[in-house]
Design a protein around this motif. Structure first.
Motif, short mmCIF file in Angstrom:
data_model
loop_
_atom_site.label_atom_id
_atom_site.label_comp_id
_atom_site.label_asym_id
_atom_site.label_seq_id
_atom_site.Cartn_x
_atom_site.Cartn_y
_atom_site.Cartn_z
N GLY A 1 33.50 32.89 -16.10
CA GLY A 1 32.97 34.00 -15.14
C GLY A 1 33.81 35.02 -15.48
N LYS B 1 32.22 38.54 -17.05
CA LYS B 1 32.12 39.74 -16.28
C LYS B 1 32.55 40.81 -17.09
N CYS C 1 24.16 38.29 -13.09
CA CYS C 1 23.97 36.91 -12.37
C CYS C 1 25.34 36.58 -12.12
N LEU C 2 26.41 36.94 -12.71
CA LEU C 2 27.98 36.36 -12.14
C LEU C 2 28.17 37.14 -10.70
N THR D 1 25.92 38.27 -8.64
CA THR D 1 25.28 37.83 -7.54
C THR D 1 25.84 36.25 -7.11
N TYR D 2 26.07 35.50 -7.98
CA TYR D 2 27.04 34.31 -7.85
C TYR D 2 28.33 34.40 -7.05
N THR D 3 29.14 35.44 -7.44
CA THR D 3 30.55 35.51 -6.57
C THR D 3 30.32 36.20 -5.38
N VAL E 1 28.50 33.34 -2.90
CA VAL E 1 29.37 32.21 -2.55
C VAL E 1 30.49 32.64 -1.64
N VAL F 1 32.23 24.71 -7.72
CA VAL F 1 31.27 25.80 -7.79
C VAL F 1 31.73 27.00 -6.80
N ALA G 1 33.88 30.77 -7.81
CA ALA G 1 33.57 32.10 -7.51
C ALA G 1 34.96 33.10 -7.20
N THR H 1 36.85 33.46 -10.55
CA THR H 1 36.41 34.35 -11.29
C THR H 1 37.09 35.93 -11.24
#
Lengths: 241, 230
Positions: A47, A51, A61-62, A64-66, A69, A115, A119, A122
Protein backbone atom coordinates in the motif's frame (compact mmCIF):
# COMPACT_ATOMS: atom_id res chain seq x y z
CA UNK A 1 -7.54 -19.18 52.10
CA UNK A 2 -9.61 -22.27 51.32
CA UNK A 3 -11.36 -20.45 48.53
CA UNK A 4 -7.99 -19.49 47.08
CA UNK A 5 -6.74 -23.09 47.17
CA UNK A 6 -9.94 -24.26 45.53
CA UNK A 7 -9.43 -21.71 42.78
CA UNK A 8 -5.85 -22.87 42.25
CA UNK A 9 -7.26 -26.37 41.86
CA UNK A 10 -9.52 -25.10 39.09
CA UNK A 11 -6.49 -23.69 37.28
CA UNK A 12 -4.78 -27.11 37.03
CA UNK A 13 -3.41 -28.28 33.68
CA UNK A 14 -5.68 -31.30 33.45
CA UNK A 15 -9.06 -32.44 32.22
CA UNK A 16 -10.60 -31.10 35.39
CA UNK A 17 -8.76 -27.78 35.35
CA UNK A 18 -8.83 -24.73 33.08
CA UNK A 19 -5.09 -24.04 32.99
CA UNK A 20 -4.52 -25.91 29.74
CA UNK A 21 -7.56 -24.25 28.14
CA UNK A 22 -6.19 -20.82 28.97
CA UNK A 23 -2.80 -21.85 27.59
CA UNK A 24 -4.30 -23.01 24.28
CA UNK A 25 -6.36 -19.83 24.21
CA UNK A 26 -3.17 -17.81 24.51
CA UNK A 27 -1.56 -19.86 21.73
CA UNK A 28 -4.54 -19.19 19.45
CA UNK A 29 -4.37 -15.49 20.29
CA UNK A 30 -0.66 -15.33 19.48
CA UNK A 31 -1.12 -17.34 16.27
CA UNK A 32 -3.76 -14.91 14.99
CA UNK A 33 -1.82 -11.87 16.15
CA UNK A 34 1.39 -12.99 14.41
CA UNK A 35 -0.43 -14.04 11.24
CA UNK A 36 -2.44 -10.82 11.06
CA UNK A 37 0.64 -8.72 11.80
CA UNK A 38 2.64 -10.34 8.98
CA UNK A 39 -0.27 -10.04 6.55
CA UNK A 40 -0.90 -6.45 7.65
CA UNK A 41 2.75 -5.51 7.20
CA UNK A 42 2.80 -7.01 3.69
CA UNK A 43 -0.36 -5.11 2.77
CA UNK A 44 1.16 -2.02 4.35
CA UNK A 45 4.32 -2.34 2.28
CA UNK A 46 2.40 -2.78 -0.95
CA UNK A 47 0.00 0.00 0.00
CA UNK A 48 2.78 2.42 0.89
CA UNK A 49 4.62 1.78 -2.38
CA UNK A 50 1.32 2.18 -4.23
CA UNK A 51 0.53 5.45 -2.46
CA UNK A 52 3.97 6.86 -3.25
CA UNK A 53 4.57 5.54 -6.77
CA UNK A 54 1.09 4.66 -8.02
CA UNK A 55 -1.08 6.48 -10.50
CA UNK A 56 -4.16 8.51 -9.54
CA UNK A 57 -6.51 5.48 -9.61
CA UNK A 58 -4.29 3.35 -7.34
CA UNK A 59 -3.84 6.26 -4.99
CA UNK A 60 -7.57 6.95 -4.84
CA UNK A 61 -8.39 3.30 -4.09
CA UNK A 62 -5.72 3.07 -1.41
CA UNK A 63 -6.87 6.36 0.10
CA UNK A 64 -10.44 5.07 0.31
CA UNK A 65 -9.21 1.82 1.90
CA UNK A 66 -7.14 3.48 4.60
CA UNK A 67 -9.76 6.14 5.35
CA UNK A 68 -12.69 3.72 5.57
CA UNK A 69 -10.88 1.16 7.69
CA UNK A 70 -9.71 3.83 10.09
CA UNK A 71 -13.20 5.36 10.44
CA UNK A 72 -15.25 2.19 11.00
CA UNK A 73 -15.01 0.28 14.31
CA UNK A 74 -12.96 -2.92 14.16
CA UNK A 75 -15.91 -4.90 15.48
CA UNK A 76 -18.14 -3.84 12.56
CA UNK A 77 -15.33 -4.53 10.07
CA UNK A 78 -14.73 -7.95 11.58
CA UNK A 79 -18.40 -8.89 11.24
CA UNK A 80 -18.62 -7.47 7.71
CA UNK A 81 -15.43 -9.14 6.45
CA UNK A 82 -16.12 -12.36 8.36
CA UNK A 83 -19.56 -12.89 6.81
CA UNK A 84 -19.00 -11.18 3.48
CA UNK A 85 -15.54 -12.74 3.08
CA UNK A 86 -16.61 -16.32 3.68
CA UNK A 87 -19.72 -15.86 1.50
CA UNK A 88 -17.61 -14.39 -1.29
CA UNK A 89 -15.05 -17.22 -1.24
CA UNK A 90 -17.81 -19.82 -1.35
CA UNK A 91 -19.60 -18.05 -4.20
CA UNK A 92 -16.39 -18.02 -6.23
CA UNK A 93 -15.80 -21.69 -5.44
CA UNK A 94 -19.38 -22.60 -6.44
CA UNK A 95 -19.18 -20.68 -9.71
CA UNK A 96 -15.97 -22.58 -10.49
CA UNK A 97 -17.80 -25.83 -9.83
CA UNK A 98 -16.25 -26.65 -6.45
CA UNK A 99 -18.17 -27.42 -3.32
CA UNK A 100 -18.42 -24.69 -0.68
CA UNK A 101 -15.94 -25.07 2.14
CA UNK A 102 -15.97 -24.19 5.81
CA UNK A 103 -13.38 -21.47 6.30
CA UNK A 104 -11.60 -22.03 9.59
CA UNK A 105 -11.95 -19.34 12.21
CA UNK A 106 -8.18 -19.08 12.38
CA UNK A 107 -7.77 -18.15 8.70
CA UNK A 108 -10.77 -15.83 8.74
CA UNK A 109 -9.49 -14.09 11.86
CA UNK A 110 -6.02 -13.64 10.42
CA UNK A 111 -7.35 -12.23 7.15
CA UNK A 112 -9.84 -9.89 8.83
CA UNK A 113 -7.39 -8.45 11.35
CA UNK A 114 -4.67 -8.38 8.68
CA UNK A 115 -6.81 -6.21 6.41
CA UNK A 116 -7.50 -3.83 9.32
CA UNK A 117 -3.80 -3.73 10.27
CA UNK A 118 -2.86 -3.16 6.63
CA UNK A 119 -4.61 0.21 6.60
CA UNK A 120 -2.67 1.45 9.62
CA UNK A 121 0.68 0.03 8.57
CA UNK A 122 0.27 1.57 5.09
CA UNK A 123 0.39 4.97 6.76
CA UNK A 124 3.26 4.04 9.10
CA UNK A 125 5.42 2.61 6.31
CA UNK A 126 4.57 5.44 3.92
CA UNK A 127 5.70 7.95 6.52
CA UNK A 128 8.94 6.05 7.09
CA UNK A 129 9.67 5.68 3.37
CA UNK A 130 9.12 9.37 2.75
CA UNK A 131 11.34 10.34 5.68
CA UNK A 132 14.43 8.68 4.16
CA UNK A 133 16.86 11.45 3.21
CA UNK A 134 16.84 11.84 -0.59
CA UNK A 135 20.62 12.16 -0.74
CA UNK A 136 21.08 8.56 0.41
CA UNK A 137 18.97 7.22 -2.46
CA UNK A 138 20.73 9.49 -4.95
CA UNK A 139 24.10 8.31 -3.66
CA UNK A 140 23.04 4.71 -4.25
CA UNK A 141 21.89 5.52 -7.77
CA UNK A 142 25.16 7.30 -8.45
CA UNK A 143 26.94 4.05 -7.59
CA UNK A 144 24.96 2.37 -10.35
CA UNK A 145 22.76 0.25 -8.08
CA UNK A 146 19.77 -1.36 -9.74
CA UNK A 147 16.32 -0.51 -8.33
CA UNK A 148 16.18 -3.81 -6.41
CA UNK A 149 19.67 -3.41 -4.94
CA UNK A 150 18.83 0.16 -3.99
CA UNK A 151 15.67 -1.04 -2.25
CA UNK A 152 17.42 -3.88 -0.42
CA UNK A 153 20.62 -2.09 0.57
CA UNK A 154 19.45 1.45 1.25
CA UNK A 155 15.70 1.90 1.45
CA UNK A 156 15.00 -1.01 3.83
CA UNK A 157 17.86 -0.41 6.31
CA UNK A 158 17.21 3.34 6.34
CA UNK A 159 13.48 2.85 6.78
CA UNK A 160 13.43 0.29 9.61
CA UNK A 161 14.49 2.58 12.48
CA UNK A 162 11.98 5.19 11.29
CA UNK A 163 9.11 2.67 11.04
CA UNK A 164 9.82 0.66 14.20
CA UNK A 165 8.06 2.90 16.78
CA UNK A 166 4.87 2.87 14.70
CA UNK A 167 5.17 -0.83 13.90
CA UNK A 168 5.69 -1.78 17.55
CA UNK A 169 2.56 0.18 18.40
CA UNK A 170 0.64 -1.74 15.71
CA UNK A 171 1.82 -5.07 17.16
CA UNK A 172 0.46 -4.05 20.57
CA UNK A 173 -2.82 -3.04 18.94
CA UNK A 174 -3.21 -6.32 17.04
CA UNK A 175 -2.59 -8.48 20.12
CA UNK A 176 -5.38 -6.60 21.86
CA UNK A 177 -7.66 -6.61 18.81
CA UNK A 178 -7.62 -10.42 18.72
CA UNK A 179 -9.94 -10.20 21.75
CA UNK A 180 -12.63 -8.86 19.41
CA UNK A 181 -12.77 -12.23 17.66
CA UNK A 182 -14.38 -13.55 20.85
CA UNK A 183 -17.51 -11.71 19.74
CA UNK A 184 -17.75 -13.76 16.52
CA UNK A 185 -17.20 -16.94 18.53
CA UNK A 186 -13.54 -17.72 17.93
CA UNK A 187 -11.94 -19.64 20.81
CA UNK A 188 -9.01 -17.42 21.70
CA UNK A 189 -7.94 -16.26 25.13
CA UNK A 190 -10.83 -13.89 25.81
CA UNK A 191 -13.61 -16.28 24.83
CA UNK A 192 -11.92 -19.18 26.67
CA UNK A 193 -11.74 -16.99 29.74
CA UNK A 194 -15.39 -16.10 29.46
CA UNK A 195 -16.40 -19.74 29.10
CA UNK A 196 -14.22 -20.69 32.06
CA UNK A 197 -15.65 -17.84 34.14
CA UNK A 198 -19.22 -18.71 33.23
CA UNK A 199 -18.77 -22.42 33.97
CA UNK A 200 -16.93 -22.06 37.28
CA UNK A 201 -18.59 -18.79 38.42
CA UNK A 202 -15.15 -17.34 39.24
CA UNK A 203 -15.77 -14.28 37.07
CA UNK A 204 -13.48 -11.78 38.74
CA UNK A 205 -10.57 -14.21 39.15
CA UNK A 206 -10.57 -15.49 35.57
CA UNK A 207 -10.83 -12.05 33.98
CA UNK A 208 -8.02 -10.81 36.20
CA UNK A 209 -5.85 -13.73 35.06
CA UNK A 210 -6.64 -13.02 31.42
CA UNK A 211 -5.78 -9.34 31.93
CA UNK A 212 -2.48 -10.37 33.53
CA UNK A 213 -1.67 -12.66 30.58
CA UNK A 214 -2.37 -9.91 28.03
CA UNK A 215 -0.35 -7.46 30.10
CA UNK A 216 2.66 -9.77 30.21
CA UNK A 217 2.46 -10.24 26.43
CA UNK A 218 2.51 -6.44 26.09
CA UNK A 219 5.40 -5.97 28.52
CA UNK A 220 7.53 -8.71 26.94
CA UNK A 221 6.83 -7.31 23.46
CA UNK A 222 7.84 -3.87 24.70
CA UNK A 223 11.22 -5.21 25.80
CA UNK A 224 11.76 -6.97 22.45
CA UNK A 225 10.89 -3.88 20.44
CA UNK A 226 13.11 -1.66 22.62
CA UNK A 227 16.00 -4.03 21.88
CA UNK A 228 15.17 -4.02 18.16
CA UNK A 229 14.96 -0.23 18.09
CA UNK A 230 18.33 0.11 19.79
CA UNK A 231 19.84 -2.42 17.41
CA UNK A 232 18.43 -0.98 14.21
CA UNK A 233 19.30 2.60 14.99
CA UNK A 234 23.02 1.88 15.49
CA UNK A 235 24.90 4.27 13.31
CA UNK A 236 22.03 6.74 13.12
CA UNK A 237 22.98 10.29 13.96
CA UNK A 238 21.09 11.24 17.09
CA UNK A 239 19.14 14.44 16.61
CA UNK A 240 20.06 16.62 19.53
CA UNK A 241 18.98 14.21 22.28
CA UNK B 1 -30.00 -5.48 -0.87
CA UNK B 2 -33.30 -4.96 0.88
CA UNK B 3 -34.04 -2.00 3.08
CA UNK B 4 -37.75 -2.53 3.88
CA UNK B 5 -36.91 -2.76 7.61
CA UNK B 6 -35.49 0.73 7.73
CA UNK B 7 -38.77 2.54 8.53
CA UNK B 8 -39.77 0.10 11.22
CA UNK B 9 -36.46 0.35 13.06
CA UNK B 10 -35.78 4.05 12.49
CA UNK B 11 -36.72 5.15 16.06
CA UNK B 12 -34.50 2.43 17.56
CA UNK B 13 -31.62 3.39 15.27
CA UNK B 14 -31.94 7.04 16.29
CA UNK B 15 -31.99 6.26 20.00
CA UNK B 16 -29.04 3.90 19.48
CA UNK B 17 -27.05 6.64 17.77
CA UNK B 18 -27.93 9.02 20.61
CA UNK B 19 -26.73 6.44 23.17
CA UNK B 20 -23.45 6.06 21.24
CA UNK B 21 -22.95 9.83 21.33
CA UNK B 22 -23.73 9.92 25.06
CA UNK B 23 -21.23 7.13 25.75
CA UNK B 24 -18.57 8.87 23.67
CA UNK B 25 -19.00 12.37 25.11
CA UNK B 26 -19.20 11.22 28.74
CA UNK B 27 -16.20 8.87 28.40
CA UNK B 28 -14.02 11.53 26.75
CA UNK B 29 -15.11 14.27 29.18
CA UNK B 30 -14.52 12.26 32.37
CA UNK B 31 -11.49 10.57 30.86
CA UNK B 32 -9.85 13.92 30.12
CA UNK B 33 -10.64 15.15 33.65
CA UNK B 34 -8.83 12.10 35.04
CA UNK B 35 -6.02 12.32 32.48
CA UNK B 36 -4.87 15.76 33.67
CA UNK B 37 -3.90 14.68 37.22
CA UNK B 38 -2.55 11.37 35.88
CA UNK B 39 -0.29 13.16 33.40
CA UNK B 40 0.76 15.77 35.96
CA UNK B 41 1.54 13.15 38.62
CA UNK B 42 3.87 11.35 36.23
CA UNK B 43 5.80 14.50 35.37
CA UNK B 44 6.09 16.27 38.69
CA UNK B 45 4.62 14.13 41.45
CA UNK B 46 6.53 12.38 44.22
CA UNK B 47 7.00 8.62 43.79
CA UNK B 48 3.85 7.70 45.74
CA UNK B 49 1.79 9.47 43.05
CA UNK B 50 3.91 9.01 39.94
CA UNK B 51 4.40 5.24 40.25
CA UNK B 52 0.68 4.37 40.59
CA UNK B 53 -0.13 6.79 37.75
CA UNK B 54 2.43 5.10 35.50
CA UNK B 55 1.24 1.63 36.54
CA UNK B 56 -2.35 2.65 35.78
CA UNK B 57 -1.42 3.81 32.26
CA UNK B 58 0.65 0.70 31.51
CA UNK B 59 -2.00 -1.71 32.78
CA UNK B 60 -4.96 -0.17 31.00
CA UNK B 61 -3.04 0.36 27.77
CA UNK B 62 -1.64 -3.16 27.92
CA UNK B 63 -4.89 -5.10 28.21
CA UNK B 64 -7.80 -5.35 25.76
CA UNK B 65 -10.71 -3.03 26.48
CA UNK B 66 -13.09 -5.97 26.07
CA UNK B 67 -11.39 -7.75 29.00
CA UNK B 68 -11.61 -4.59 31.13
CA UNK B 69 -15.28 -4.20 30.28
CA UNK B 70 -16.12 -7.83 31.10
CA UNK B 71 -13.96 -7.71 34.23
CA UNK B 72 -16.00 -4.75 35.48
CA UNK B 73 -19.42 -5.97 34.40
CA UNK B 74 -19.24 -9.72 34.97
CA UNK B 75 -16.42 -9.73 37.54
CA UNK B 76 -17.09 -6.79 39.85
CA UNK B 77 -20.77 -6.79 38.97
CA UNK B 78 -21.12 -10.35 40.24
CA UNK B 79 -19.72 -9.37 43.65
CA UNK B 80 -22.10 -6.50 44.41
CA UNK B 81 -25.26 -8.58 45.02
CA UNK B 82 -23.50 -10.44 47.85
CA UNK B 83 -22.51 -7.29 49.72
CA UNK B 84 -24.61 -6.53 52.78
CA UNK B 85 -27.14 -3.79 52.45
CA UNK B 86 -26.22 -2.84 48.92
CA UNK B 87 -29.52 -4.05 47.48
CA UNK B 88 -31.48 -1.66 49.67
CA UNK B 89 -29.17 1.31 49.09
CA UNK B 90 -29.76 4.09 46.58
CA UNK B 91 -26.91 3.00 44.23
CA UNK B 92 -28.37 -0.46 43.57
CA UNK B 93 -30.44 0.62 40.52
CA UNK B 94 -27.22 1.95 38.95
CA UNK B 95 -25.21 -1.17 39.79
CA UNK B 96 -27.85 -3.35 38.15
CA UNK B 97 -27.79 -1.37 34.92
CA UNK B 98 -25.04 -2.03 32.36
CA UNK B 99 -24.65 1.58 31.17
CA UNK B 100 -22.61 2.83 34.17
CA UNK B 101 -20.18 -0.08 33.78
CA UNK B 102 -19.64 0.87 30.14
CA UNK B 103 -19.07 4.52 31.10
CA UNK B 104 -16.57 3.58 33.81
CA UNK B 105 -14.65 1.18 31.53
CA UNK B 106 -14.43 3.65 28.62
CA UNK B 107 -13.55 6.53 30.96
CA UNK B 108 -10.66 4.59 32.51
CA UNK B 109 -9.43 3.60 29.07
CA UNK B 110 -9.51 7.19 27.78
CA UNK B 111 -7.82 8.34 31.00
CA UNK B 112 -4.99 5.85 30.49
CA UNK B 113 -4.31 6.70 26.82
CA UNK B 114 -4.84 10.43 27.26
CA UNK B 115 -2.90 10.42 30.56
CA UNK B 116 0.13 9.19 28.67
CA UNK B 117 -0.34 11.97 26.10
CA UNK B 118 -0.83 14.58 28.84
CA UNK B 119 2.45 13.44 30.40
CA UNK B 120 4.25 14.36 27.18
CA UNK B 121 2.26 17.57 26.89
CA UNK B 122 3.19 18.76 30.39
CA UNK B 123 6.79 17.80 29.78
CA UNK B 124 6.99 19.71 26.49
CA UNK B 125 5.96 23.09 27.88
CA UNK B 126 9.11 25.21 27.47
CA UNK B 127 11.01 25.63 30.76
CA UNK B 128 11.50 29.32 30.16
CA UNK B 129 7.76 29.99 30.33
CA UNK B 130 7.50 28.26 33.70
CA UNK B 131 10.56 30.10 34.98
CA UNK B 132 9.05 33.38 33.81
CA UNK B 133 5.96 32.55 35.86
CA UNK B 134 8.02 31.77 38.95
CA UNK B 135 10.01 34.97 38.44
CA UNK B 136 6.78 36.98 38.39
CA UNK B 137 6.04 35.58 41.84
CA UNK B 138 3.27 33.13 40.93
CA UNK B 139 2.41 30.45 43.48
CA UNK B 140 2.66 26.84 42.29
CA UNK B 141 -1.08 26.62 41.84
CA UNK B 142 -1.23 29.90 39.89
CA UNK B 143 1.61 28.65 37.70
CA UNK B 144 -0.34 25.48 36.94
CA UNK B 145 -3.61 27.29 36.29
CA UNK B 146 -2.26 30.20 34.24
CA UNK B 147 0.67 28.72 32.32
CA UNK B 148 1.38 25.04 32.66
CA UNK B 149 -2.13 23.59 32.14
CA UNK B 150 -3.24 25.91 29.31
CA UNK B 151 0.01 25.35 27.43
CA UNK B 152 -0.21 21.56 27.92
CA UNK B 153 -3.83 21.50 26.74
CA UNK B 154 -2.77 23.50 23.70
CA UNK B 155 -0.17 20.80 23.00
CA UNK B 156 -2.72 17.96 23.13
CA UNK B 157 -5.34 19.73 20.99
CA UNK B 158 -4.19 18.08 17.72
CA UNK B 159 -4.31 14.59 19.28
CA UNK B 160 -7.80 15.02 20.74
CA UNK B 161 -9.71 14.40 17.50
CA UNK B 162 -7.80 11.15 16.94
CA UNK B 163 -8.42 10.04 20.52
CA UNK B 164 -12.11 10.82 20.15
CA UNK B 165 -12.33 8.75 16.94
CA UNK B 166 -10.55 5.84 18.66
CA UNK B 167 -13.01 6.01 21.55
CA UNK B 168 -15.94 6.15 19.13
CA UNK B 169 -14.60 2.99 17.50
CA UNK B 170 -14.44 1.31 20.90
CA UNK B 171 -18.05 2.08 21.87
CA UNK B 172 -19.59 -0.92 20.02
CA UNK B 173 -17.98 -3.14 22.67
CA UNK B 174 -20.68 -1.87 25.02
CA UNK B 175 -23.18 -3.98 23.06
CA UNK B 176 -21.53 -7.11 24.50
CA UNK B 177 -22.75 -6.11 27.97
CA UNK B 178 -26.33 -5.34 26.81
CA UNK B 179 -25.96 -1.60 26.28
CA UNK B 180 -27.96 -1.20 23.08
CA UNK B 181 -26.14 1.62 21.34
CA UNK B 182 -26.11 1.77 17.54
CA UNK B 183 -24.10 -1.44 17.08
CA UNK B 184 -26.34 -3.28 19.55
CA UNK B 185 -29.43 -2.05 17.68
CA UNK B 186 -27.84 -3.37 14.49
CA UNK B 187 -27.39 -6.77 16.12
CA UNK B 188 -31.07 -6.80 17.11
CA UNK B 189 -32.10 -5.91 13.55
CA UNK B 190 -29.88 -8.67 12.16
CA UNK B 191 -31.41 -11.22 14.49
CA UNK B 192 -35.01 -10.17 13.81
CA UNK B 193 -34.87 -9.63 10.04
CA UNK B 194 -32.24 -12.25 9.11
CA UNK B 195 -30.53 -9.65 6.91
CA UNK B 196 -26.77 -9.88 7.40
CA UNK B 197 -25.10 -7.13 5.38
CA UNK B 198 -27.57 -4.27 5.15
CA UNK B 199 -27.71 -3.44 8.88
CA UNK B 200 -23.92 -3.73 9.14
CA UNK B 201 -23.41 -1.42 6.16
CA UNK B 202 -25.88 1.09 7.57
CA UNK B 203 -24.06 1.07 10.92
CA UNK B 204 -20.69 1.44 9.22
CA UNK B 205 -22.19 4.48 7.48
CA UNK B 206 -23.34 5.95 10.80
CA UNK B 207 -19.85 5.55 12.24
CA UNK B 208 -18.27 7.16 9.18
CA UNK B 209 -20.65 10.14 9.55
CA UNK B 210 -19.88 10.46 13.27
CA UNK B 211 -16.15 10.32 12.52
CA UNK B 212 -16.61 13.03 9.91
CA UNK B 213 -18.49 15.23 12.40
CA UNK B 214 -15.72 14.79 14.99
CA UNK B 215 -12.99 15.64 12.49
CA UNK B 216 -14.80 18.77 11.24
CA UNK B 217 -15.74 19.89 14.76
CA UNK B 218 -12.19 19.62 16.04
CA UNK B 219 -10.77 21.28 12.96
CA UNK B 220 -13.06 24.23 13.67
CA UNK B 221 -12.19 24.17 17.37
CA UNK B 222 -8.47 24.04 16.66
CA UNK B 223 -8.67 27.14 14.49
CA UNK B 224 -10.30 29.04 17.34
CA UNK B 225 -7.59 28.20 19.86
CA UNK B 226 -4.42 30.26 19.45
CA UNK B 227 -1.74 28.09 17.86
CA UNK B 228 0.97 26.66 20.07
CA UNK B 229 4.30 28.04 19.03
CA UNK B 230 7.74 26.58 19.42
Amino acid sequence: MDAFLEFLNILKFSDMGWGDNLFYGLLATLEIAIGAYLLGTSIGFAGALGKINGGPVTRFCLGTYTTLVRAVPELVLILLLYYAGTALVNEVLMSLGYRPIDISGLIAGIVVLGVVQGAYSTEVIRGALQAIPKGQLEAGRAFGMSRWTLFRRITIPAMIPLALPGMSNLWLIVTKDTALLAVVGFQELTLTTRVAAGTTRYYLEFFLIAAAIYLSVTLISNLCFKWLERRSSRGMTSLGH
Amino acid sequence: MEWYWLGEYAPKLLSGTWLTIQLLVMAVFFGMLLAIPIGLAQVTGPKIFSLPARAFCTTFRGTPLLIQLWLLYYGLGSLFPYMDGIRSSFIWPYLRDAFPYAIVAFTLSVAAYEGEIMRGAFKNVPKGELEAGIASGMSRFQLLRRIWLPRALQNVMPTLAGEMVLTLKATPLAATITVYEIFGVGTIIRQETYRIYEPLLLIAGVYICLTGVIVVLFHWLENRVPKASG
